[in-house]
Design a protein around this motif. Sequence first.
Motif, PDB file in Angstrom:
ATOM      1  N   TRP A 103      56.245  59.271 -31.138  1.00  0.00           N
ATOM      2  CA  TRP A 103      55.006  58.623 -30.691  1.00  0.00           C
ATOM      3  C   TRP A 103      55.183  57.114 -30.615  1.00  0.00           C
ATOM      4  O   TRP A 103      54.725  56.465 -29.659  1.00  0.00           O
ATOM      5  CB  TRP A 103      53.835  58.970 -31.606  1.00  0.00           C
ATOM      6  CG  TRP A 103      53.169  60.252 -31.244  1.00  0.00           C
ATOM      7  CD1 TRP A 103      53.155  61.401 -31.975  1.00  0.00           C
ATOM      8  CD2 TRP A 103      52.427  60.538 -30.054  1.00  0.00           C
ATOM      9  NE1 TRP A 103      52.462  62.383 -31.307  1.00  0.00           N
ATOM     10  CE2 TRP A 103      51.983  61.875 -30.133  1.00  0.00           C
ATOM     11  CE3 TRP A 103      52.096  59.803 -28.921  1.00  0.00           C
ATOM     12  CZ2 TRP A 103      51.248  62.488 -29.127  1.00  0.00           C
ATOM     13  CZ3 TRP A 103      51.344  60.412 -27.923  1.00  0.00           C
ATOM     14  CH2 TRP A 103      50.930  61.734 -28.029  1.00  0.00           C
ATOM     15  N   ALA A 104      55.839  56.523 -31.601  1.00  0.00           N
ATOM     16  CA  ALA A 104      56.076  55.074 -31.597  1.00  0.00           C
ATOM     17  C   ALA A 104      56.918  54.687 -30.392  1.00  0.00           C
ATOM     18  O   ALA A 104      56.635  53.670 -29.716  1.00  0.00           O
ATOM     19  CB  ALA A 104      56.748  54.642 -32.888  1.00  0.00           C
ATOM     20  N   ASN A 107      54.732  54.949 -27.239  1.00  0.00           N
ATOM     21  CA  ASN A 107      53.760  53.846 -27.160  1.00  0.00           C
ATOM     22  C   ASN A 107      54.427  52.538 -26.728  1.00  0.00           C
ATOM     23  O   ASN A 107      53.779  51.691 -26.119  1.00  0.00           O
ATOM     24  CB  ASN A 107      53.036  53.660 -28.494  1.00  0.00           C
ATOM     25  CG  ASN A 107      52.036  54.749 -28.742  1.00  0.00           C
ATOM     26  OD1 ASN A 107      51.462  55.308 -27.812  1.00  0.00           O
ATOM     27  ND2 ASN A 107      51.818  55.072 -29.993  1.00  0.00           N
ATOM     28  N   THR A 110      56.974  52.525 -21.151  1.00  0.00           N
ATOM     29  CA  THR A 110      56.146  52.943 -20.012  1.00  0.00           C
ATOM     30  C   THR A 110      56.884  54.023 -19.250  1.00  0.00           C
ATOM     31  O   THR A 110      58.070  53.900 -18.971  1.00  0.00           O
ATOM     32  CB  THR A 110      55.861  51.767 -19.068  1.00  0.00           C
ATOM     33  OG1 THR A 110      57.106  51.179 -18.668  1.00  0.00           O
ATOM     34  CG2 THR A 110      54.984  50.737 -19.730  1.00  0.00           C
TER      35      THR A 110
END
Length: 111
Positions: A103-104, A107, A110
Amino acid sequence: MRHSVNRPPTPDAGDEQEKELTLQEKINIKLMESGEKERLMDLLRERLIECGWKDEMKAVCRTFIMKKGRNNVTVDDLIRLITPKGRASIPDPVKAELLQRIWAFLNATTL
């Protein structure tokens, strides 16, 4: 149009459009291009060794080999035995840590 017996029909010009990549494929490409996939795999190996998972799976394999006999076991037999047990026994904290790292990464990236 007649089709050759030996080869498939030639695609029409409209069929040559590139297929859209799925989100999973895009993520996998980004992970590989950035080197993050290899870092995640290293982290997973490290955590599984730390928690004793690797030793546990090794013991399961040894028990199976002793039961069946060394000459009666193939690698495919071991894979069929160990895959479901191995996946089911990965500790939740290890899964959570990997998920958090993915997830990091997403985030910060792009697609």
